[in-house]
Motif scaffolding. Sequence first.
Motif, PDB file in Angstrom:
ATOM      1  N   ARG A  30       0.828  -1.208   0.000  1.00 35.96           N
ATOM      2  CA  ARG A  30       0.000   0.000   0.000  1.00 35.96           C
ATOM      3  C   ARG A  30       0.860   1.256   0.000  1.00 35.96           C
ATOM      4  O   ARG A  30       0.557   2.231  -0.676  1.00 35.96           O
ATOM      5  CB  ARG A  30      -0.934   0.016   1.208  1.00 35.96           C
ATOM      6  CG  ARG A  30      -2.150  -0.842   1.033  1.00 35.96           C
ATOM      7  CD  ARG A  30      -3.230  -0.496   2.036  1.00 35.96           C
ATOM      8  NE  ARG A  30      -2.776  -0.399   3.405  1.00 35.96           N
ATOM      9  CZ  ARG A  30      -2.714  -1.420   4.263  1.00 35.96           C
ATOM     10  NH1 ARG A  30      -3.075  -2.615   3.900  1.00 35.96           N
ATOM     11  NH2 ARG A  30      -2.298  -1.237   5.492  1.00 35.96           N
ATOM     12  N   GLU A  33       2.187   1.823  -3.482  1.00 40.27           N
ATOM     13  CA  GLU A  33       1.171   2.199  -4.462  1.00 40.27           C
ATOM     14  C   GLU A  33       0.612   3.588  -4.218  1.00 40.27           C
ATOM     15  O   GLU A  33       0.115   4.230  -5.133  1.00 40.27           O
ATOM     16  CB  GLU A  33       0.020   1.193  -4.443  1.00 40.27           C
ATOM     17  CG  GLU A  33       0.393  -0.148  -5.012  1.00 40.27           C
ATOM     18  CD  GLU A  33      -0.752  -1.135  -4.948  1.00 40.27           C
ATOM     19  OE1 GLU A  33      -1.779  -0.805  -4.320  1.00 40.27           O
ATOM     20  OE2 GLU A  33      -0.604  -2.213  -5.515  1.00 40.27           O
ATOM     21  N   GLN A  36       1.645   6.483  -6.605  1.00 43.41           N
ATOM     22  CA  GLN A  36       1.079   6.317  -7.947  1.00 43.41           C
ATOM     23  C   GLN A  36      -0.387   6.717  -7.951  1.00 43.41           C
ATOM     24  O   GLN A  36      -0.866   7.377  -8.868  1.00 43.41           O
ATOM     25  CB  GLN A  36       1.236   4.865  -8.410  1.00 43.41           C
ATOM     26  CG  GLN A  36       0.593   4.578  -9.747  1.00 43.41           C
ATOM     27  CD  GLN A  36       1.179   5.422 -10.871  1.00 43.41           C
ATOM     28  OE1 GLN A  36       2.367   5.676 -10.896  1.00 43.41           O
ATOM     29  NE2 GLN A  36       0.338   5.866 -11.780  1.00 43.41           N
ATOM     30  N   ARG A  37      -1.117   6.324  -6.909  1.00 43.09           N
ATOM     31  CA  ARG A  37      -2.525   6.684  -6.814  1.00 43.09           C
ATOM     32  C   ARG A  37      -2.691   8.199  -6.727  1.00 43.09           C
ATOM     33  O   ARG A  37      -3.580   8.779  -7.356  1.00 43.09           O
ATOM     34  CB  ARG A  37      -3.140   6.016  -5.586  1.00 43.09           C
ATOM     35  CG  ARG A  37      -4.503   5.457  -5.850  1.00 43.09           C
ATOM     36  CD  ARG A  37      -5.099   4.726  -4.694  1.00 43.09           C
ATOM     37  NE  ARG A  37      -4.127   3.988  -3.918  1.00 43.09           N
ATOM     38  CZ  ARG A  37      -4.201   3.770  -2.630  1.00 43.09           C
ATOM     39  NH1 ARG A  37      -5.231   4.199  -1.957  1.00 43.09           N
ATOM     40  NH2 ARG A  37      -3.282   3.084  -1.991  1.00 43.09           N
TER      41      ARG A  37
END
Length: 55
Positions: A30, A33, A36-37
């Motif tokens: 998490r 990521e 990127q989110r």
Amino acid sequence: MAWTTPRLDPERRRRRLQLLAELTGARAVRQRERPQRLRSLRLRQLIATRRRLAG
């Protein structure tokens, strides 16, 4: 009176350590990521703003 944790049987201790390792791995994924989110969210917001201004 000292606080002591009860000894877990070996199988339960192994499962507990495995679960904690999986949770740590999931947390690491998490964290990787998340940037990127955030970038994709900012990009979508920028595209929406440009569409509003151009339209």
